[in-house]
Design an enzyme around this catalytic site. Sequence first.
Site, mmCIF file in Angstrom:
data_model
loop_
_atom_site.group_PDB
_atom_site.id
_atom_site.type_symbol
_atom_site.label_atom_id
_atom_site.label_comp_id
_atom_site.label_asym_id
_atom_site.label_seq_id
_atom_site.Cartn_x
_atom_site.Cartn_y
_atom_site.Cartn_z
ATOM 1 N N GLU A 127 -7.239 8.581 6.120
ATOM 2 C CA GLU A 127 -7.497 9.232 7.391
ATOM 3 C C GLU A 127 -7.953 10.680 7.256
ATOM 4 O O GLU A 127 -7.277 11.621 7.700
ATOM 5 C CB GLU A 127 -6.248 9.160 8.276
ATOM 6 C CG GLU A 127 -5.839 7.747 8.635
ATOM 7 C CD GLU A 127 -4.649 7.667 9.564
ATOM 8 O OE1 GLU A 127 -4.360 6.567 10.054
ATOM 9 O OE2 GLU A 127 -4.010 8.720 9.798
ATOM 10 N N ARG A 161 0.851 -1.191 0.000
ATOM 11 C CA ARG A 161 0.000 0.000 0.000
ATOM 12 C C ARG A 161 0.885 1.239 0.000
ATOM 13 O O ARG A 161 1.679 1.447 0.914
ATOM 14 C CB ARG A 161 -0.913 0.015 1.229
ATOM 15 C CG ARG A 161 -1.803 1.240 1.251
ATOM 16 C CD ARG A 161 -2.747 1.312 2.439
ATOM 17 N NE ARG A 161 -3.349 2.637 2.431
ATOM 18 C CZ ARG A 161 -3.403 3.460 3.464
ATOM 19 N NH1 ARG A 161 -2.927 3.089 4.641
ATOM 20 N NH2 ARG A 161 -3.951 4.657 3.345
ATOM 21 N N GLU A 185 -3.660 0.020 8.163
ATOM 22 C CA GLU A 185 -2.486 0.439 8.934
ATOM 23 C C GLU A 185 -2.613 -0.078 10.353
ATOM 24 O O GLU A 185 -3.681 -0.014 10.964
ATOM 25 C CB GLU A 185 -2.333 1.964 8.998
ATOM 26 C CG GLU A 185 -1.783 2.630 7.764
ATOM 27 C CD GLU A 185 -1.583 4.131 7.963
ATOM 28 O OE1 GLU A 185 -1.315 4.566 9.106
ATOM 29 O OE2 GLU A 185 -1.720 4.864 6.966
ATOM 30 N N HIS A 238 -2.853 11.074 0.519
ATOM 31 C CA HIS A 238 -2.338 10.833 1.866
ATOM 32 C C HIS A 238 -1.742 12.137 2.385
ATOM 33 O O HIS A 238 -0.534 12.258 2.577
ATOM 34 C CB HIS A 238 -1.305 9.707 1.849
ATOM 35 C CG HIS A 238 -1.039 9.111 3.198
ATOM 36 N ND1 HIS A 238 -1.133 7.760 3.451
ATOM 37 C CD2 HIS A 238 -0.688 9.680 4.392
ATOM 38 C CE1 HIS A 238 -0.838 7.520 4.725
ATOM 39 N NE2 HIS A 238 -0.561 8.680 5.311
ATOM 40 N N TYR A 284 -4.374 1.848 15.872
ATOM 41 C CA TYR A 284 -3.124 1.591 16.569
ATOM 42 C C TYR A 284 -3.299 1.357 18.059
ATOM 43 O O TYR A 284 -2.501 0.647 18.661
ATOM 44 C CB TYR A 284 -2.171 2.793 16.384
ATOM 45 C CG TYR A 284 -1.655 2.984 14.987
ATOM 46 C CD1 TYR A 284 -0.380 2.546 14.633
ATOM 47 C CD2 TYR A 284 -2.417 3.619 14.011
ATOM 48 C CE1 TYR A 284 0.121 2.733 13.360
ATOM 49 C CE2 TYR A 284 -1.926 3.802 12.724
ATOM 50 C CZ TYR A 284 -0.659 3.357 12.396
ATOM 51 O OH TYR A 284 -0.172 3.544 11.123
ATOM 52 N N ASN A 295 -7.755 1.918 9.752
ATOM 53 C CA ASN A 295 -6.458 2.130 10.390
ATOM 54 C C ASN A 295 -6.680 2.225 11.893
ATOM 55 O O ASN A 295 -7.553 2.975 12.344
ATOM 56 C CB ASN A 295 -5.809 3.444 9.930
ATOM 57 C CG ASN A 295 -5.297 3.403 8.514
ATOM 58 O OD1 ASN A 295 -5.438 2.398 7.815
ATOM 59 N ND2 ASN A 295 -4.709 4.501 8.065
#
Length: 496
Positions: free
Chosen positions: A189, A99, A400, A144, A333, A331
Amino acid sequence: MKVTIYLFCTAVLFLGQSRSEPSNKKFPENFRFGVATAAYQVEGGWADDGKGENIWDHYTHHQPDHIANNATGDVACDSYHKYMEDVEMLKNLGVNYYRFSLSWSRILPTGYTNQINEAGVTYYKNLISALKENGIEPFVTLYHWDLPQPLQEIGGWPNPLLEDNFAEYARTAFTLFGDDVKNWMTFNEPQQTCLFGYGLGATAPGASASGIGEYKCAYTIVKAHAKAYHIYDEEFRPTQNGRVSIVVDASWAEPGSDSDEDKEAAERLLQFSYGFYAHPIYHPDGNFPQVMIDRIADRSEKEGFPTSRLPELSTEEIEYIRGTFDFLCLNSYTTNMVKWTNDYAIGAPGYYADLSVSTYQDPSWNNSASGWLKVVPWGMRKLLNWVDQTYNHPEIVITENGFSDDGRLDDLTRINYYAEYLTSILEAVLEDGVNVTGYTAWSLMDNFQWNFGYLEKFGIYQVDFEDPDRTRTIKSSGEYYKSVIANKCLVDTCEE
C-alpha cells in the site's frame, strides 16, 4: 460445519441484512486461501537482539499522543518470541499461505547493508522453515510501512536515494530467503505510505507536505519497486523460480448518479488512488495516469510553479518500470460514493485539491469499528472487474480484505462480512471471468492497528493484550474461515 452455517445465518439476522444467501458454488481447485499480518503490527521485540529503530518505533515513542491510548508496537502480539504459536494457528486454519512482512530494521539495523543482524535473519529463517514444514507457503512483503529511522533522517521516501537503498535491501532478502520464498511483494500500500506519511502527515513519519511530498514519495517507490523486480529477474529468478509483485490498495468508487460528470469523478478517484501506483507497473502503456499528469501540471502552473509538482517519468523510466510484475496484488475493504464538484480554488497545493471530487458513504451501509470501513460487498466485484479490464486481465491475488470490531470471540458480523465479500469475489470469478486466484484475510490475529492502537480488532484470533503471554483464542470467524478453506465452499453443500 452445521454450527458454522448457523453462525452465519445468525449474523444475517443480527445485522438486519436483506442480502441473498451466500453463493453455493465451489471455488476453483486452484484458488488458494491465506491470512496476513505485518511485522510492526505483530512482532514486538522492538529493540531485541540488535534490531534497529524504524519510523513507527520513533513515531510512537516521540509523538505518543498521535496514537490511541498512547499505544505502541513495542510488544504487540509478541510474535518475535511466539512465532511457533502463530504457525500452529495457521496450521489449525489450514491456510495455503501466510502473508507476512520482513522488518527491514531487524535485518539491517542501520537501513544499509553495512551491517546484517544475524539474530534477525535467524528469526525469519526459523519462521519460514516452520511454515514450510507445515505445508504453508510464505508470501513475503519486503516493506510494510516500517522504514529504518536512519533513512528517514535523510528525508525518507521523497529522497530518490532510497531507490538504491531499497534495492540493496531487496537483494539482501532475496539472497537470504529466496531459496524458500517463491512469492514476493515489494511494497504494501504505497498510497498509505506516501499520502498519509509524507502528504497529510497523519501517520509515521508525520511529514506534512501535501501536493508535493506524496508525489515525490510515489516517484521513488515505483522506481524502487522496478529496480528490485529487475534484480530478482536477472540475478535470482533463474535459480529460485519465484514471483514478484507490489500490493496496491483501493476502495471501489461508485458514481453518485448516472451523470457523465459523476462517472468521470469516480474514474478520476480510482486513477488518483489505485492508478497512481499501479499504472506505471501494470498498465501496458506505463506512466502515471494521464488525468493526474494533466491536472497536476495545470494546477501547478496556475499556482506559480515552474514545473509540475508531479515528477515526470522519463521515457527510459517508463520502459524500465512497465511490466515489473508476475501477478497483480489488490487490497480492498470498502466502497465510497463519488460526486463531481467544481475544482478547488487555486491556492496552497494539495492532493485533494488536485483530485477535486466529493466522496461520501451511504448511511444505510453497515458499519465496522473503523469509521471508514462500511460493508459493501458489491463494490468488491465492481472493483475486480475494473482492475481486470484496466490492466489487461492479469492474475489477481487479493492480498488483504477484512472487518474490524471490538475483538469479541462471537464475531458474527465478521463472518457475515467474509461470506458476503467472498460471494462477490466468487461471482467475479465464475460469472465475469476475472482471474482471481487467491484471497487473504486480514488478519490472522488482533494487532497494533497503527494510529488506532488496539481499539480496532481485525483478527480471526483474539489476542489478550492485558496478558503478558499475549494469549491467542480462535474466534467464531476463525472457525468459519477454516471450514471455507477446507471445503472451498461458503455454505454446507456446494454445487460441484
